[in-house]
Design an enzyme around this catalytic site. Sequence first.
Site, PDB file in Angstrom:
ATOM      1  N   HIS A  11       0.925  -1.197  -0.025  1.00 36.31           N
ATOM      2  CA  HIS A  11      -0.108  -0.025  -0.042  1.00 36.31           C
ATOM      3  C   HIS A  11       0.758   1.044   0.001  1.00 36.31           C
ATOM      4  O   HIS A  11       2.127   1.098   0.292  1.00 36.31           O
ATOM      5  CB  HIS A  11      -0.912  -0.146   1.289  1.00 36.31           C
ATOM      6  CG  HIS A  11      -0.043  -0.030   2.548  1.00 36.31           C
ATOM      7  ND1 HIS A  11       0.281   1.098   3.017  1.00 36.31           N
ATOM      8  CD2 HIS A  11       0.187  -1.006   3.502  1.00 36.31           C
ATOM      9  CE1 HIS A  11       0.898   0.952   4.201  1.00 36.31           C
ATOM     10  NE2 HIS A  11       1.016  -0.090   4.445  1.00 36.31           N
ATOM     11  N   GLU A  89      -2.075  -7.079   7.416  1.00 30.39           N
ATOM     12  CA  GLU A  89      -0.969  -6.663   7.943  1.00 30.39           C
ATOM     13  C   GLU A  89      -0.460  -7.800   9.204  1.00 30.39           C
ATOM     14  O   GLU A  89      -1.532  -8.296   9.672  1.00 30.39           O
ATOM     15  CB  GLU A  89      -0.474  -5.352   8.216  1.00 30.39           C
ATOM     16  CG  GLU A  89       0.933  -5.275   8.970  1.00 30.39           C
ATOM     17  CD  GLU A  89       2.078  -5.294   7.922  1.00 30.39           C
ATOM     18  OE1 GLU A  89       2.378  -6.500   7.808  1.00 30.39           O
ATOM     19  OE2 GLU A  89       2.854  -4.558   7.836  1.00 30.39           O
TER      20      GLU A  89
END
Length: 264
Positions: A11, A89
Amino acid sequence: MFTFSLTFIRHGETQYNRDKLLQGQGVDTVLSETGLRQAEAVGLYLRDLTFNNVFVSNLQRACQTAELILRNNTHCSGTEMVLDSLLRERSFGVAEGRPKEHLKNMANAAGQSSRDYTPPGGETLDQVRLRFKKFLKVLFQRMLDDHSSGRSCAAGAIEAGAAGTSAAAAAGLPDDGLQGVSFHALVVSHGAYIRVAIRHLVEDLECSLPPGAKMSQVFSPCPNTGISRFVLTLSQARSGPVLSAARCVFTNRKDHLENLKAAE
């Protein structure tokens, strides 16, 4: 036998990234202004590549990045994003929201490196690897189903631009490694997760590396919107799709960010 490409993208930058604070899963932040520009840049860099499937972590920073990539893509503007919590994550437990230096101090106190240390309430590297293995199982079946149903992408732009492997590799082109490959998957995820994924592909699944590749580069931290690409070959077994060959094309590429740096 069936071959497809797998492209990972981290990202774009968040304010927490800029401030060197841990986000993990518990801090669900959006992209910063720089992060938005990075996502636009990687979308433009990959605009002529067509992805059959787009898998995205369901955290906001990954979703925003994927949306901008698809919005800038010539072929994939209507492609459905599949949000998957398996791509989240790594959880850093009590260290989330705190400075990365705090995690380093906790690791030092425990006599471990920051990468290997698991804060209370966080995920171990093995637990993250297990999540990625579960995702691969889903991915393999999805790609094989698409192949069986004849859902190839319009890869003309890819194949035309990728003629001549050595020239493409030297120039660092967006379509490196894609010649002759008609099925493509995009995964938008996170730095620590992608690092674990690459280690699993290389160390556990014995993925071959580009000639002259240094392990320090292959396993280095992925920059915001950094790109990594693998070409995987599956075979069908009674138990389901099985990986029969894997090749790393490149890891942690950031060519698309050069113009942004020059503008700052």
